[in-house]
Design an enzyme around this catalytic site. Structure first.
Site, short mmCIF file in Angstrom:
data_model
loop_
_atom_site.label_atom_id
_atom_site.label_comp_id
_atom_site.label_asym_id
_atom_site.label_seq_id
_atom_site.Cartn_x
_atom_site.Cartn_y
_atom_site.Cartn_z
CB CYS A 126 0.27 -2.20 -3.43
SG CYS A 126 0.02 -3.90 -3.12
CE LYS A 203 -4.68 -8.60 -6.90
NZ LYS A 203 -3.37 -8.03 -6.90
NE ARG A 213 -6.73 -3.49 -1.24
CZ ARG A 213 -7.37 -2.91 -2.34
NH1 ARG A 213 -8.45 -2.24 -1.87
NH2 ARG A 213 -7.47 -3.88 -3.80
NE ARG A 225 -4.94 -2.61 -4.94
CZ ARG A 225 -3.61 -1.87 -4.21
NH1 ARG A 225 -3.44 -0.63 -4.82
NH2 ARG A 225 -3.54 -2.14 -3.18
CE LYS A 256 -5.70 -11.84 -4.60
NZ LYS A 256 -4.12 -10.90 -4.81
C1 PBG Z 1 -1.57 -7.24 -4.31
C2 PBG Z 1 -1.90 -8.44 -4.15
C3 PBG Z 1 -3.44 -8.41 -2.64
C4 PBG Z 1 -3.15 -9.06 -2.47
C5 PBG Z 1 -2.98 -9.80 -3.15
N1 PBG Z 1 -1.46 -9.55 -4.02
C6 PBG Z 1 -4.34 -6.96 -2.84
C7 PBG Z 1 -4.11 -6.21 -3.69
O1 PBG Z 1 -4.75 -6.57 -5.07
O2 PBG Z 1 -5.04 -4.64 -3.47
C8 PBG Z 1 -4.98 -9.73 -2.21
C9 PBG Z 1 -4.68 -11.12 -1.08
C10 PBG Z 1 -5.60 -11.07 0.22
O3 PBG Z 1 -6.95 -10.18 0.03
O4 PBG Z 1 -5.41 -12.02 0.81
N2 PBG Z 1 0.03 -7.37 -4.11
#
Ligand code: PBG
Length: 333
Positions: A126, A203, A213, A225, A256
């Site tokens: 991303c 996740k 972001r 997403r 997460k």
């Molecule tokens: C994707 C990724 C995200 C986070 C970690 N890896 C963002 C998403 O899925 O939009 C979020 C981490 C956070 O909010 O601290 N590469």
């Protein structure tokens, strides 16, 4: 009172002194469990505070080295690396550029700190795609669907490049089906069978990633997403994802975000024989900081209670932006 010994059991007896409290405390935090996320820019000297995450920075290579040195002094030695590349394209091809931002910082940190530190790389696209989605987009218009299997081969390439540059653990976060199998076979074919995989197994499509972001400059340019990250309403699905990842050879699994999903952390812990990580995400950090800055909560107590709750729920490994401020408090507890 009718009976001399009523009530027979008085739980408060064990709370009568700090000595008793310390002796009977059921869970304890350790600095060894903490993982600190770093946002790296492909510049040498660069340090810019992230507006929505007070106290967190985008860092150039030299500034990241300085911060890692400070962290090591505090006892924090595990880091999760995110790259903010200068170039983006539809596939995210800078993600597997051997001279890209993550391979460069990996080599530099490895050179400066050797095996004193543990480097975990977030494996996703991303930050590298022009559209901000976590892989190759399969359709035009309408609901965003990723081309799972095409993205998988890019993901394996990215992991191999990062492992060759010095990553100790690769951590895929794109919620692709079969990602652990894909990465495992890519790594093994490249002679990297010793590199473990920490899968972001469960996740969720969460509002709590908002500040990240900003930090990683990776918001989706359209759509959301929800066709690849999990529905926050689901519990059994998390257990299925975790079981799949373990069957595919994940060395660690992750839940997460953490705080709105403490129940999931507990269930995943009960169902897993591999270590469980939880990601105390950017929105959770931002809420606490905002309340503390307004004087609405006691920051130190709130941070320790938050991290303690994630550990008590079952997380062995805590990925948190609070790592550096919390380390001295944990050490001296
Ligand atoms: C994707 C990724 C995200 C986070 C970690 N890896 C963002 C998403 O899925 O939009 C979020 C981490 C956070 O909010 O601290 N590469």
């Amino acid at each position: 009172m009718t009976q001399a010994n009523f009530p027979a059991f008085r739980p408060r007896r064990r709370r009568n002194s700090s000595g008793l409290l310390a002796l009977t405390r059921e869970t304890r935090l350790s600095v060894d469990q903490l993982v600190y996320p770093l946002f790296i820019r492909p510049k040498d000297t660069f340090r810019k505070e992230i507006g929505s995450m007070p106290g967190q920075f985008q860092l150039g290579y030299a500034d990241a080295e300085k911060l890692v040195a400070e962290a090591v002094k505090l006892g924090v030695r595990s880091f999760l690396l995110f790259g903010i590349p200068d170039h983006k394209d539809a596939e995210g091809s800078f993600a597997w550029d051997t001279e890209g931002v993550i391979p460069t910082i990996l080599r530099r940190l490895r050179h400066s700190f050797g095996s004193e530190i543990l480097l975990i790389t977030d494996e996703c696209f991303c930050e590298y795609t022009s559209h901000g989605h976590c892989g190759i987009i399969q359709n035009e218009g309408g609901r965003v669907i990723l081309d799972n299997d095409k993205t998988l081969s890019n993901l394996a390439k990215q992991c191999v490049v990062h492992a060759q540059a010095g990553a100790d653990i690769v951590a895929p976060s794109g919620m692709l089906d079969g990602m652990v199998t894909g990465i495992r076979s890519g790594l093994d074919l490249a002679g990297l069978e010793h590199i473990p995989i920490l899968s972001y197994s469960a996740k969720y499509a969460s509002a709590f990633y908002g500040p990240f972001r900003d930090a990683a400059e990776s918001p989706p340019q359209f759509g959301d997403r929800t066709s690849y990250q999990m529905d926050p309403a689901n519990r059994l699905e998390a257990l299925t994802e975790v079981a799949q990842d373990i069957a595919q050879g994940a060395d660690f699994v992750m839940v997460k975000p953490a705080l709105a999903y403490l129940d999931i952390i507990r269930e995943v812990k009960n169902a897993s024989t591999v270590p469980v990580a939880a990601y105390n995400v950017s929105g959770e950090y931002a809420m606490l900081k905002a309340a503390a800055q307004n004087g609405w909560i006691d920051e130190k107590r709130a941070i320790l209670e938050t991290l303690g709750s994630i550990h008590r729920a079952g997380a062995d490994i805590l990925i948190t932006y609070h790592a550096l401020e919390a380390a001295p408090w944990i050490k001296n507890a």
